[in-house]
Design a protein around this motif. Sequence first.
Motif, PDB file in Angstrom:
ATOM      1  N   CYS A  12      29.398 -10.238  93.185  1.00  0.00           N
ATOM      2  CA  CYS A  12      29.730 -10.600  91.251  1.00  0.00           C
ATOM      3  C   CYS A  12      29.327  -8.550  90.853  1.00  0.00           C
ATOM      4  O   CYS A  12      28.478  -8.804  90.960  1.00  0.00           O
ATOM      5  CB  CYS A  12      28.709 -11.648  91.232  1.00  0.00           C
ATOM      6  SG  CYS A  12      28.996 -13.310  91.214  1.00  0.00           S
ATOM      7  N   ARG A  13      29.406  -8.638  89.466  1.00  0.00           N
ATOM      8  CA  ARG A  13      30.049  -7.902  89.375  1.00  0.00           C
ATOM      9  C   ARG A  13      29.198  -8.497  87.304  1.00  0.00           C
ATOM     10  O   ARG A  13      29.144  -9.077  87.962  1.00  0.00           O
ATOM     11  CB  ARG A  13      31.338  -7.853  88.658  1.00  0.00           C
ATOM     12  CG  ARG A  13      31.967  -6.673  89.391  1.00  0.00           C
ATOM     13  CD  ARG A  13      33.580  -6.775  88.647  1.00  0.00           C
ATOM     14  NE  ARG A  13      33.737  -8.357  87.886  1.00  0.00           N
ATOM     15  CZ  ARG A  13      35.608  -8.379  87.303  1.00  0.00           C
ATOM     16  NH1 ARG A  13      35.763  -7.462  87.278  1.00  0.00           N
ATOM     17  NH2 ARG A  13      35.128  -9.672  87.480  1.00  0.00           N
ATOM     18  N   PRO A  14      28.026  -7.728  87.256  1.00  0.00           N
ATOM     19  CA  PRO A  14      27.299  -7.944  85.835  1.00  0.00           C
ATOM     20  C   PRO A  14      28.307  -8.358  84.464  1.00  0.00           C
ATOM     21  O   PRO A  14      27.750  -9.475  84.143  1.00  0.00           O
ATOM     22  CB  PRO A  14      26.449  -6.029  85.611  1.00  0.00           C
ATOM     23  CG  PRO A  14      26.484  -5.820  86.363  1.00  0.00           C
ATOM     24  CD  PRO A  14      27.894  -6.046  87.554  1.00  0.00           C
ATOM     25  N   SER A  15      29.632  -8.821  84.725  1.00  0.00           N
ATOM     26  CA  SER A  15      30.052  -9.647  83.967  1.00  0.00           C
ATOM     27  C   SER A  15      30.351 -10.718  84.535  1.00  0.00           C
ATOM     28  O   SER A  15      30.750 -11.271  83.336  1.00  0.00           O
ATOM     29  CB  SER A  15      31.584  -8.606  83.251  1.00  0.00           C
ATOM     30  OG  SER A  15      32.193  -8.281  85.007  1.00  0.00           O
ATOM     31  N   ASP A  16      29.632 -10.906  85.385  1.00  0.00           N
ATOM     32  CA  ASP A  16      29.901 -12.508  85.332  1.00  0.00           C
ATOM     33  C   ASP A  16      28.698 -13.421  85.273  1.00  0.00           C
ATOM     34  O   ASP A  16      28.039 -13.787  86.232  1.00  0.00           O
ATOM     35  CB  ASP A  16      30.562 -12.075  87.015  1.00  0.00           C
ATOM     36  CG  ASP A  16      31.926 -11.607  88.068  1.00  0.00           C
ATOM     37  OD1 ASP A  16      32.600 -12.052  86.569  1.00  0.00           O
ATOM     38  OD2 ASP A  16      31.531 -11.282  88.687  1.00  0.00           O
ATOM     39  N   THR A  17      28.631 -13.625  84.269  1.00  0.00           N
ATOM     40  CA  THR A  17      27.055 -14.083  83.789  1.00  0.00           C
ATOM     41  C   THR A  17      27.350 -15.264  83.622  1.00  0.00           C
ATOM     42  O   THR A  17      26.128 -15.818  84.057  1.00  0.00           O
ATOM     43  CB  THR A  17      27.270 -13.906  82.079  1.00  0.00           C
ATOM     44  OG1 THR A  17      28.321 -14.022  81.176  1.00  0.00           O
ATOM     45  CG2 THR A  17      27.156 -12.180  82.135  1.00  0.00           C
ATOM     46  N   GLY A  18      27.816 -16.393  83.425  1.00  0.00           N
ATOM     47  CA  GLY A  18      28.520 -17.695  84.079  1.00  0.00           C
ATOM     48  C   GLY A  18      27.206 -17.711  85.226  1.00  0.00           C
ATOM     49  O   GLY A  18      26.817 -19.327  85.510  1.00  0.00           O
ATOM     50  N   LEU A  19      27.836 -16.602  86.318  1.00  0.00           N
ATOM     51  CA  LEU A  19      27.814 -17.176  87.826  1.00  0.00           C
ATOM     52  C   LEU A  19      26.365 -16.795  88.588  1.00  0.00           C
ATOM     53  O   LEU A  19      25.612 -17.307  88.700  1.00  0.00           O
ATOM     54  CB  LEU A  19      28.751 -16.864  88.824  1.00  0.00           C
ATOM     55  CG  LEU A  19      28.827 -17.819  90.295  1.00  0.00           C
ATOM     56  CD1 LEU A  19      28.105 -18.442  90.596  1.00  0.00           C
ATOM     57  CD2 LEU A  19      29.673 -16.936  91.054  1.00  0.00           C
ATOM     58  N   LEU A  20      26.080 -15.175  87.635  1.00  0.00           N
ATOM     59  CA  LEU A  20      24.688 -14.601  88.133  1.00  0.00           C
ATOM     60  C   LEU A  20      23.265 -15.306  86.989  1.00  0.00           C
ATOM     61  O   LEU A  20      22.873 -15.985  88.303  1.00  0.00           O
ATOM     62  CB  LEU A  20      25.001 -13.532  87.314  1.00  0.00           C
ATOM     63  CG  LEU A  20      26.385 -12.382  88.082  1.00  0.00           C
ATOM     64  CD1 LEU A  20      26.247 -10.642  87.620  1.00  0.00           C
ATOM     65  CD2 LEU A  20      24.758 -12.352  89.793  1.00  0.00           C
ATOM     66  N   GLN A  21      23.623 -15.806  86.140  1.00  0.00           N
ATOM     67  CA  GLN A  21      22.654 -15.850  85.471  1.00  0.00           C
ATOM     68  C   GLN A  21      21.623 -16.799  86.185  1.00  0.00           C
ATOM     69  O   GLN A  21      20.329 -17.273  86.806  1.00  0.00           O
ATOM     70  CB  GLN A  21      23.273 -16.258  84.066  1.00  0.00           C
ATOM     71  CG  GLN A  21      21.364 -15.991  83.093  1.00  0.00           C
ATOM     72  CD  GLN A  21      21.032 -17.701  82.928  1.00  0.00           C
ATOM     73  OE1 GLN A  21      21.374 -18.468  83.121  1.00  0.00           O
ATOM     74  NE2 GLN A  21      19.506 -17.027  82.234  1.00  0.00           N
TER      75      GLN A  21
END
Length: 302
Positions: A12-21
Amino acid sequence: LLFPVSNLCGKCRPSDTGLLQPSLNFLYWSLHQTTPCSQQRAVAVLLSNVSLLELLQKVLECTWLRSSPSGPAYLSSEDALLCSGWLLVASLLLYQHRYKAEVHQTLSLDLTEVLNAVIFRNKKPILLLVSIMQFLRVALRQNFSSSLLVMVGQNTEQGATEPQPSSLQDAALHPLATQQVFSLVVSLQNLLVHKDFLLSQAVVACLETLVEYLYVKNQDVALHVASQPWHRFLLFTLLNGGQKSLLQPDILRLMTLFVRYQSSNIISHKEISQILQEAAEANLAELPEATSCALHLFLCQV
């Protein structure tokens, strides 16, 4: 599940908040809500994932690359991700040190930026400040010397091959600078005035760890910080002119700190007697757990 989730995070990238968080939250709770044996294996799995650690590095750096204009009460999805990132890295630091786990990729952070995130808060949400302070506590306890973490950016100048401390005092406190210590203490004092329970607990814990770190490095600086006259004014502010009970976790832990470092100008025998009197009159069985623990530490210190 640790393998696929950690591998997914690494892609992921840091902008993929919906998946990363939620993914980082899952990794965090996998470390904490398990047996010691499984915990050691979980740490090994996460620390062997180079892509995950590289992603965490990028996430943490977003803390000072973006502002939080919505104010301390609002937690955006980006801020929530930063909270998860700081808490996960703090846990990895803690358990890597505890289990002497092998590290396949180090995290490199600018110490000045980390401190400034607390000192110059810029309307950061309370939970984000708490998460950064949790990381700072772990780093201080490990003397900023972890095989997982490299702190950079302190007293560096162009053309200089090594950081040059500005004074003997700075050299003793390295990698912290004396001015940074005093700025951090003032910021922690100001945060206590917010009287938010979660924030107060984090601030007092951070202050405790900071003074412990200073005491090992330079006792004079530690005692100077612990005996700042502003602390007494802060106590009066927290007590609202004496109308509030002294049996509050943050008050008790602050008092314990001042007793430990013999800051008689901050806490006198009178305050100690008042706390003992309140404790004698209280129904100890009905005290919240945080208050009971804080009172126990205070009595042991006295």
